[in-house]
Design a protein around this motif. Sequence first.
Motif, mmCIF file in Angstrom:
data_model
loop_
_atom_site.group_PDB
_atom_site.id
_atom_site.type_symbol
_atom_site.label_atom_id
_atom_site.label_comp_id
_atom_site.label_asym_id
_atom_site.label_seq_id
_atom_site.Cartn_x
_atom_site.Cartn_y
_atom_site.Cartn_z
ATOM 1 N N SER A 127 3.354 2.461 71.609
ATOM 2 C CA SER A 127 1.938 2.251 71.915
ATOM 3 C C SER A 127 1.335 3.476 72.591
ATOM 4 O O SER A 127 0.214 3.896 72.263
ATOM 5 C CB SER A 127 1.754 1.031 72.828
ATOM 6 O OG SER A 127 2.173 -0.146 72.198
ATOM 7 N N VAL B 234 2.170 -3.363 69.219
ATOM 8 C CA VAL B 234 1.641 -1.994 69.319
ATOM 9 C C VAL B 234 0.160 -1.968 68.951
ATOM 10 O O VAL B 234 -0.647 -1.321 69.631
ATOM 11 C CB VAL B 234 2.433 -1.033 68.394
ATOM 12 C CG1 VAL B 234 1.722 0.315 68.282
ATOM 13 C CG2 VAL B 234 3.848 -0.831 68.927
ATOM 14 N N ASN C 47 -1.915 -3.505 71.727
ATOM 15 C CA ASN C 47 -1.987 -2.630 72.902
ATOM 16 C C ASN C 47 -3.022 -1.523 72.771
ATOM 17 O O ASN C 47 -3.509 -0.999 73.783
ATOM 18 C CB ASN C 47 -0.616 -2.006 73.181
ATOM 19 C CG ASN C 47 0.305 -2.940 73.932
ATOM 20 O OD1 ASN C 47 -0.145 -3.921 74.515
ATOM 21 N ND2 ASN C 47 1.584 -2.655 73.921
ATOM 22 N N GLN C 48 -3.352 -1.163 71.535
ATOM 23 C CA GLN C 48 -4.279 -0.047 71.344
ATOM 24 C C GLN C 48 -5.644 -0.311 71.980
ATOM 25 O O GLN C 48 -6.272 0.601 72.521
ATOM 26 C CB GLN C 48 -4.437 0.273 69.854
ATOM 27 C CG GLN C 48 -3.185 0.794 69.188
ATOM 28 C CD GLN C 48 -2.483 1.853 70.006
ATOM 29 O OE1 GLN C 48 -3.036 2.924 70.276
ATOM 30 N NE2 GLN C 48 -1.266 1.575 70.440
#
Length: 202
Positions: A30, A86, A89-90
Amino acid sequence: MIEYAMNYPDKLIDPLLEHIQMLVITLILSLILASALTIISTYSSVFSKTLVYIFSVVYSIPSLALFALLIPITGLGQTTAIIVLVVYNQYLLLRNFIEGLNEVDSSIVEAATGMGMNKMQLLLKIKVPLSRKAIFTGVRLSVVSTIGIATIAAFINAGGLGSILNDGLRTVNTVKILWGSFLAAGLAIFTNGLLSKVEEKL
């Protein structure tokens, strides 16, 4: 609960280690992706806003729905779970990274530019150090979010602490349900508290 932990410690420790492993892998990937996207976004405010908007829309999608969309492509297990984590999380990382960089005093930026710094030098030597608190806040939020969503990933055979909860619900075992809930909540609270202390020092 104590008796279960004494008799079957591996059934608690193994899922906990799996959860931590998933968390570490997700966080590393991430941060790499978010850092690359943040650097690119510094060259275009339109691209920056578009990125945050797109990932905010993705973040609003229920995790089970996103898992289901990826299963035909990546199958069941940790791979699918990590990809989804991932992507989730961005939004948290980019929002904080970009806002932190944008909040750096413009007079400092102008002074650094006047000294001959290019965009990359300005980013690494001026903006990142001055926005480290906002950056770390994004990291802390993403870690706590990952712990929670990774628990749901057990429903696609990704392992982790959610597997204890899943097994407890399937077999109507109150002890397993309690242990799964306690460990997942405890890991999130402990991690959040630890990172909050580090954030205060920053």
